[in-house]
Scaffold this active site. Structure first.
Site, PDB file in Angstrom:
ATOM      1  CG  PHE A   1      -1.802   1.103   1.280  1.00  0.00           C
ATOM      2  CD1 PHE A   1      -2.917   1.033   0.477  1.00  0.00           C
ATOM      3  CD2 PHE A   1      -1.498   2.323   1.897  1.00  0.00           C
ATOM      4  CE1 PHE A   1      -3.786   2.343   0.409  1.00  0.00           C
ATOM      5  CE2 PHE A   1      -2.291   3.381   1.802  1.00  0.00           C
ATOM      6  CZ  PHE A   1      -3.469   3.461   1.108  1.00  0.00           C
TER       7      PHE A   1
ATOM      8  CG  ASP B   1       5.625   3.805   1.808  1.00  0.00           C
ATOM      9  OD1 ASP B   1       5.581   4.574   2.868  1.00  0.00           O
ATOM     10  OD2 ASP B   1       4.358   3.585   0.920  1.00  0.00           O
TER      11      ASP B   1
ATOM     12  CE  LYS C   1      -0.652   5.868   7.546  1.00  0.00           C
ATOM     13  NZ  LYS C   1      -0.314   4.992   6.404  1.00  0.00           N
TER      14      LYS C   1
END
Ligand code: PLP
Length: 400
Positions: free
Chosen positions: A135, A220, A249
């Site tokens: 993702f 990532d 995040k």
């Protein structure tokens, strides 16, 4: 007073939010409109790295709020300069690009990797390889690179030149690798894909294959970065250095910010005008992120993540001995995936609902995994209280 019913009345139904509305947070506790209290093991979705309304972040935001909010990219601003320097000093990176989210960071990373390949080796070198079930965000480019077709199908033609290999399977990656590959994009732990950590051999093998074919390794770390796994970035524990790293995040602790970290040699391909974003490097976001990094990038907090992660695992092992619902607890630091045993497969969302009912917020990662991503500074008392509510939910779950 706005209510949950207003969601269905006024918002695009991209989400199906819980039937209560949180209104107040402090540390690892939250309260809803009815003053019901929740222990927060979700941390947003691995976002609230210092819990809710941490005094250092509140102070940084309030101070910056009275000084300067936005000046465009025709000017630099002090919080962005300071944050870039902090990130460079703390990591492999020599240059930072700021944006506003994980997807934007990955979008920038992918564009940069293709640009570098194009400039150095020619227009034919544009392939992007990533893992099945990965993702990387929700823009059309990042859902296409992400390895879950449920997020990318049904939106018309996808960007070309993307192929997917099996995660943790080096032969599968090697089979797709050639000199036309611009980059390989990887999560250190597949977060949304089920809290599945990469193996060290796989990651080191991927690094070697990238070097062999002049491809960039893009890690990532949107979910794994900024202390979540017990080191500032997770790749430090794998003995592998990326060419480009994406962060978001936890970086803002709840204030929107994203960033890519890279070397000067790669960064120079993003020359003026090649890429950009209005809000990237926003002074408020950078002030908050700078304050957050000051707290998180300390031995106390990072070692604390490892200790608390182990404490969770020890307690969960005891709980599971009594209520054998999970086949495994996997992950690193304070990113933990409780994998449902086969007889409970597919019921993670139901268990999440029971947790809410008992005053505990958790996450899922696919239909079979209950995910915890609490504050990095959650107290032992809050862990204990949260886990006792978890036990209450498990009792209901088993009885259901
Ligand atoms: C959450 C996440 C993203 C997307 O970040 P957004 O801020 O939602 O755009 C990308 N990659 C990983 C690994 C994530 O966990």
């Amino acid at each position: 007073m706005p209510t949950r019913a207003d969601f269905d009345r006024y918002l695009v139904p991209t989400y199906a939010p819980a039937d209560f509305v949180p209104v107040l947070g402090a540390g690892s506790r939250l309260w809803d409109q009815n003053d019901r209290e929740y222990i927060d093991f979700a941390g947003g979705v691995a976002v609230n790295a210092l819990g809710h309304c941490h005094p250092a972040l509140v102070a940084a935001l309030e101070e910056q709020a009275t000084k300067l909010w936005h000046v465009s990219n025709w000017f630099v601003n002090e919080p962005a300069l300071a944050l870039a320097r902090q990130l460079v000093n703390a990591t492999f990176a020599e240059r930072i690009f700021f944006c506003n989210s994980g997807a934007e960071a990955n979008e920038a990373a992918l564009k940069l990797a293709r640009r570098v390949a194009h400039d150095r080796f020619g227009a034919q070198k544009y392939k992007i390889l990533s893992a099945v079930n990965s993702f990387h965000g929700r823009t059309l480019f990042t859902v296409s690179v992400g390895g879950q077709s449920k997020y990318s199908d049904g939106f018309g033609p996808k960007p070309e030149g993307i192929a997917h290999f099996e995660y943790n399977n080096l032969a599968s990656l090697e089979a797709l690798m050639d000199d036309d590959v611009a980059c390989v994009m990887l999560e250190l732990i597949q977060g949304e894909g089920g809290v599945l950590p990469a193996s060290k051999e796989f990651l080191q093998g991927a690094r070697a294959l990238c070097d062999k074919h002049n491809a960039l390794l893009v890690l990532d770390e949107v979910q794994t970065g900024v202390g979540r796994t017990g080191t500032l970035f997770a790749h430090e524990q794998f003995g592998v250095t990326p060419d480009i790293l994406s962060s978001a995040k936890s970086l803002g602790g709840g204030f929107p910010i994203g960033a890519i970290l890279t070397t000067a040699d790669i960064a120079k391909h993003f020359s003026p005008g090649v890429h950009g974003t209005t809000y990237g490097g926003n002074p408020l976001a950078c002030a908050v992120a700078g304050a957050l990094l000051d707290v998180v990038n300390s031995p106390e907090v990072l070692d604390g993540v490892k200790t608390k992660g182990q404490y969770f695992r020890d307690r969960l092992a005891l709980i599971n001995a009594e209520f054998p619902v999970f086949s495994e607890v996997r992950g690193m630091g304070l990113l933990l995936g409780n994998v449902l045993a086969p007889q409970y497969a597919g019921r993670a969302f139901e268990l999440l609902g029971l947790c809410s009912k008992h005053g505990l917020m958790v996450l899922i990662a696919g239909p079979d995994v209950v995910r915890f991503a609490p504050s990095l500074v959650i107290t032992e008392a809050d862990i204990d209280e949260g886990l006792s509510r978890f036990v209450a939910a498990l009792k209901d779950f088993i009885a259901a």
